[in-house]
Design a protein around this motif. Structure first.
Motif, PDB file in Angstrom:
ATOM      1  N   LEU A  56      33.018  40.080  45.234  1.00  9.84           N
ATOM      2  CA  LEU A  56      34.378  40.290  44.093  1.00  9.84           C
ATOM      3  C   LEU A  56      34.587  39.069  43.573  1.00  9.84           C
ATOM      4  CD1 LEU A  56      36.648  42.117  43.088  1.00  9.84           C
ATOM      5  CD2 LEU A  56      37.961  41.464  45.076  1.00  9.84           C
ATOM      6  N   GLU A  57      34.883  38.730  42.218  1.00 16.24           N
ATOM      7  CA  GLU A  57      35.483  37.858  41.445  1.00 16.24           C
ATOM      8  C   GLU A  57      36.704  38.487  41.019  1.00 16.24           C
ATOM      9  OE1 GLU A  57      35.131  34.438  38.399  1.00 16.24           O
ATOM     10  OE2 GLU A  57      34.223  36.333  37.707  1.00 16.24           O
ATOM     11  N   SER A  58      37.716  37.909  41.662  1.00 17.63           N
ATOM     12  CA  SER A  58      39.149  38.050  41.278  1.00 17.63           C
ATOM     13  C   SER A  58      39.567  37.229  40.100  1.00 17.63           C
ATOM     14  CB  SER A  58      40.113  37.861  42.296  1.00 17.63           C
ATOM     15  OG  SER A  58      41.668  37.830  42.105  1.00 17.63           O
ATOM     16  N   ALA A  59      40.363  37.401  39.255  1.00 17.59           N
ATOM     17  CA  ALA A  59      40.706  36.640  37.820  1.00 17.59           C
ATOM     18  C   ALA A  59      39.623  36.202  37.270  1.00 17.59           C
ATOM     19  CB  ALA A  59      41.775  35.370  38.260  1.00 17.59           C
ATOM     20  N   ALA A  60      38.812  37.137  36.905  1.00 17.70           N
ATOM     21  CA  ALA A  60      37.346  36.803  36.329  1.00 17.70           C
ATOM     22  C   ALA A  60      37.593  36.271  34.959  1.00 17.70           C
ATOM     23  CB  ALA A  60      36.545  38.066  36.503  1.00 17.70           C
ATOM     24  N   GLY A  61      38.482  36.530  34.357  1.00 20.02           N
ATOM     25  CA  GLY A  61      38.571  35.781  32.859  1.00 20.02           C
ATOM     26  C   GLY A  61      37.449  36.236  32.122  1.00 20.02           C
ATOM     27  N   THR A  62      36.727  35.255  31.360  1.00 19.93           N
ATOM     28  CA  THR A  62      35.560  35.674  30.723  1.00 19.93           C
ATOM     29  C   THR A  62      34.452  35.989  31.386  1.00 19.93           C
ATOM     30  OG1 THR A  62      34.850  33.310  30.802  1.00 19.93           O
ATOM     31  CG2 THR A  62      36.505  33.638  29.193  1.00 19.93           C
ATOM     32  N   GLY A  63      34.408  36.201  32.722  1.00 18.08           N
ATOM     33  CA  GLY A  63      33.340  36.559  33.441  1.00 18.08           C
ATOM     34  C   GLY A  63      32.220  35.371  33.513  1.00 18.08           C
ATOM     35  N   ILE A  64      32.633  34.321  33.136  1.00 15.29           N
ATOM     36  CA  ILE A  64      31.240  33.193  33.002  1.00 15.29           C
ATOM     37  C   ILE A  64      31.052  32.864  34.623  1.00 15.29           C
ATOM     38  CG2 ILE A  64      33.103  31.213  32.843  1.00 15.29           C
ATOM     39  CD1 ILE A  64      31.017  29.795  31.084  1.00 15.29           C
ATOM     40  N   TRP A  65      31.587  32.709  35.448  1.00 12.70           N
ATOM     41  CA  TRP A  65      31.375  32.327  36.825  1.00 12.70           C
ATOM     42  C   TRP A  65      30.306  33.483  37.442  1.00 12.70           C
ATOM     43  CZ3 TRP A  65      31.470  34.568  41.654  1.00 12.70           C
ATOM     44  CH2 TRP A  65      31.129  33.977  42.513  1.00 12.70           C
ATOM     45  N   ALA A  66      30.998  34.846  37.232  1.00 16.54           N
ATOM     46  CA  ALA A  66      30.276  35.776  37.696  1.00 16.54           C
ATOM     47  C   ALA A  66      28.812  35.885  37.333  1.00 16.54           C
ATOM     48  CB  ALA A  66      30.968  37.331  37.547  1.00 16.54           C
ATOM     49  N   LEU A  67      28.706  35.960  35.772  1.00 22.73           N
ATOM     50  CA  LEU A  67      27.488  36.019  34.996  1.00 22.73           C
ATOM     51  C   LEU A  67      26.508  34.906  35.491  1.00 22.73           C
ATOM     52  CD1 LEU A  67      28.832  36.829  31.535  1.00 22.73           C
ATOM     53  CD2 LEU A  67      27.618  38.232  33.077  1.00 22.73           C
ATOM     54  N   GLU A  68      26.918  33.445  35.682  1.00 15.36           N
ATOM     55  CA  GLU A  68      26.162  32.515  36.142  1.00 15.36           C
ATOM     56  C   GLU A  68      25.666  32.508  37.529  1.00 15.36           C
ATOM     57  OE1 GLU A  68      27.577  28.562  35.207  1.00 15.36           O
ATOM     58  OE2 GLU A  68      27.565  28.923  32.888  1.00 15.36           O
ATOM     59  N   PHE A  69      26.546  32.970  38.611  1.00 16.62           N
ATOM     60  CA  PHE A  69      26.391  33.122  39.910  1.00 16.62           C
ATOM     61  C   PHE A  69      25.300  34.243  40.217  1.00 16.62           C
ATOM     62  CE2 PHE A  69      27.298  34.551  44.204  1.00 16.62           C
ATOM     63  CZ  PHE A  69      27.070  33.364  44.937  1.00 16.62           C
ATOM     64  N   PHE A  70      25.367  35.305  39.391  1.00 16.98           N
ATOM     65  CA  PHE A  70      24.756  36.439  39.647  1.00 16.98           C
ATOM     66  C   PHE A  70      22.934  35.849  39.046  1.00 16.98           C
ATOM     67  CE2 PHE A  70      22.114  39.945  37.779  1.00 16.98           C
ATOM     68  CZ  PHE A  70      22.164  41.059  38.732  1.00 16.98           C
ATOM     69  N   GLN A  71      22.920  35.158  38.168  1.00 22.10           N
ATOM     70  CA  GLN A  71      21.819  34.623  37.545  1.00 22.10           C
ATOM     71  C   GLN A  71      21.183  33.781  38.508  1.00 22.10           C
ATOM     72  OE1 GLN A  71      20.012  36.136  35.106  1.00 22.10           O
ATOM     73  NE2 GLN A  71      21.607  37.379  34.462  1.00 22.10           N
ATOM     74  N   GLU A  72      21.946  32.768  39.165  1.00 22.89           N
ATOM     75  CA  GLU A  72      21.442  31.902  40.166  1.00 22.89           C
ATOM     76  C   GLU A  72      20.817  32.669  41.103  1.00 22.89           C
ATOM     77  OE1 GLU A  72      24.024  29.117  42.717  1.00 22.89           O
ATOM     78  OE2 GLU A  72      23.421  28.073  40.796  1.00 22.89           O
ATOM     79  N   MET A  73      21.729  33.512  41.662  1.00 21.87           N
ATOM     80  CA  MET A  73      21.054  34.246  42.802  1.00 21.87           C
ATOM     81  C   MET A  73      19.753  35.119  42.599  1.00 21.87           C
ATOM     82  SD  MET A  73      22.779  33.101  45.364  1.00 21.87           S
ATOM     83  CE  MET A  73      22.893  34.363  46.582  1.00 21.87           C
ATOM     84  N   LYS A  74      19.894  35.681  41.354  1.00 27.36           N
ATOM     85  CA  LYS A  74      18.708  36.426  40.913  1.00 27.36           C
ATOM     86  C   LYS A  74      17.385  35.695  40.803  1.00 27.36           C
ATOM     87  CE  LYS A  74      17.023  39.668  37.294  1.00 27.36           C
ATOM     88  NZ  LYS A  74      17.443  40.040  35.996  1.00 27.36           N
ATOM     89  N   LYS A  75      17.385  34.115  40.427  1.00 25.68           N
ATOM     90  CA  LYS A  75      16.198  33.502  40.131  1.00 25.68           C
ATOM     91  C   LYS A  75      15.738  33.198  41.907  1.00 25.68           C
ATOM     92  CE  LYS A  75      17.668  30.629  36.286  1.00 25.68           C
ATOM     93  NZ  LYS A  75      18.243  29.355  35.744  1.00 25.68           N
ATOM     94  N   ASN A  76      16.565  33.259  42.766  1.00 24.94           N
ATOM     95  CA  ASN A  76      16.043  33.112  44.212  1.00 24.94           C
ATOM     96  C   ASN A  76      15.838  34.502  44.827  1.00 24.94           C
ATOM     97  OD1 ASN A  76      16.690  30.287  44.281  1.00 24.94           O
ATOM     98  ND2 ASN A  76      18.720  30.822  44.734  1.00 24.94           N
ATOM     99  N   GLY A  77      15.668  35.492  43.782  1.00 26.01           N
ATOM    100  CA  GLY A  77      15.340  36.881  44.447  1.00 26.01           C
ATOM    101  C   GLY A  77      16.245  37.687  45.052  1.00 26.01           C
ATOM    102  N   ILE A  78      17.529  37.326  44.944  1.00 25.89           N
ATOM    103  CA  ILE A  78      18.671  38.124  45.373  1.00 25.89           C
ATOM    104  C   ILE A  78      19.461  38.820  44.387  1.00 25.89           C
ATOM    105  CG2 ILE A  78      20.527  37.826  46.819  1.00 25.89           C
ATOM    106  CD1 ILE A  78      19.372  35.313  48.018  1.00 25.89           C
ATOM    107  N   ILE A  79      19.426  40.211  44.512  1.00 22.61           N
ATOM    108  CA  ILE A  79      20.303  40.744  43.352  1.00 22.61           C
ATOM    109  C   ILE A  79      21.595  41.444  44.094  1.00 22.61           C
ATOM    110  CG2 ILE A  79      20.283  43.077  41.810  1.00 22.61           C
ATOM    111  CD1 ILE A  79      18.264  40.633  41.184  1.00 22.61           C
ATOM    112  N   LEU A  80      22.642  40.837  43.472  1.00 19.61           N
ATOM    113  CA  LEU A  80      24.019  41.193  44.070  1.00 19.61           C
ATOM    114  C   LEU A  80      24.549  42.360  43.259  1.00 19.61           C
ATOM    115  CD1 LEU A  80      25.394  37.456  44.497  1.00 19.61           C
ATOM    116  CD2 LEU A  80      24.342  39.074  46.329  1.00 19.61           C
TER     117      LEU A  80
END
Length: 286
Positions: A56-80
């Motif tokens: 959960l990202e609270s106070a997501a605003g533009t979503g930039i943190w969630a988008l970058e964190f999702f992609q970073e984890m995806k590069k490591n084979g982890i789909i959140l």
């Protein structure tokens, strides 16, 4: 940069900063500054997430943190499975992966069906809306929606013991901030206040990481906010400050804009004197 007379959009009476295109650009820059302050790490939580974990990202605003964190984890084979919430949808991105969802909710009143759902909750820079009651509601709700063993990460700045008074104008601006926070009953001492609150509500392994980020730096290697970039925060706060009467330092919108302009000049000519303090506060639900 926003023109001085530009009309701004505000989503909430509680939160004094705007939710418009100018603020979207500032939030994305703020994201870069904060991540840079913590050694270019998007997260400090000591947990190994796995595919299918809910975040959960609270106070997501533009979503930039969630988008970058999702992609970073995806590069490591982890789909959140990522849930992003904010009190306004005005700054949500137009496109995002299907495993990320955006919705309008307040962290002080999360959906009942989210109890014990998330492995990790990330929240950043909400202190300008948070009195003690709302902070307590927020931490209680985050504790409820975390699964056992899940982690919370709160990223905030210091607004009580500040260090952006580089001259007479920026000193006035700093005093205005103190007046604004006192007037609204907000807690500016987040580094001292939040860790004990987390422990009181039930979190364990609570700790706080502290970093300093310069103001007024410029050039090829961009470190922290430039004076004008930091000034955008204060231009966004103009409505709240002018409507409150200027706290004894300004009497009109024009006087306030002049004070911000003068402060920007002080920050840009004294970059070795001024900085922001950022905290990352971590806690685990037993």
């Amino acid at each position: 940069m926003a023109e001085h007379g530009q009309k701004r959009y505000y989503a909430s009476e509680h939160y004094p900063l705007p939710a418009d295109e100018v603020e979207t650009a500032r939030l994305n820059l703020q994201h870069q500054v904060i991540v840079q302050s913590f050694e270019n790490r998007l997260s400090l939580v000591p947990v190994e997430l796995k595919s299918g974990d809910r975040v959960l990202e609270s106070a997501a605003g533009t979503g930039i943190w969630a988008l970058e964190f999702f992609q970073e984890m995806k590069k490591n084979g982890i789909i959140l499975d990522v849930e992003c919430i904010d009190i306004s949808d005005r700054q949500f991105p137009a496109k995002y992966p299907s495993n990320i969802r955006f919705s309008v909710h307040s962290v002080t009143d999360l959906p009942a069906e989210w109890s014990a759902r998330f492995a990790y909750v990330h929240q950043r820079m909400v202190l300008a809306a948070m009195n003690e009651t709302r902070w307590r509601q927020t931490i209680t709700e985050i504790f409820r929606v975390l699964a056992s063993g899940g982690w919370v990460e709160l990223v905030e700045t210091e607004a009580k013991h500040c260090h952006f008074d580089a001259g007479p104008s920026s000193t006035k601006l700093q005093l205005i901030q103190f007046g604004l926070y006192n007037d609204k009953g907000l807690r500016g001492d987040t580094g001292a206040y939040l860790p004990p609150l987390l422990e009181e509500i039930g979190f364990v392994d609570v700790r706080c990481e502290v970093r300093h980020s310069p103001i007024g730096q410029s050039g090829e290697k961009h470190i922290g906010f430039s004076g004008d970039e930091w000034g955008q925060v204060w231009r966004g706060l103009k409505r709240s400050i002018v409507e409150a009467g200027g706290y004894g330092f300004v009497k009109s919108s024009e006087e306030y804009e002049q004070l911000v302009d003068e402060s920007v000049a002080e920050w840009d000519t004294n970059p070795d004197k001024v900085y922001n303090i950022y905290y990352t506060i971590l806690g685990r639900k037993p």
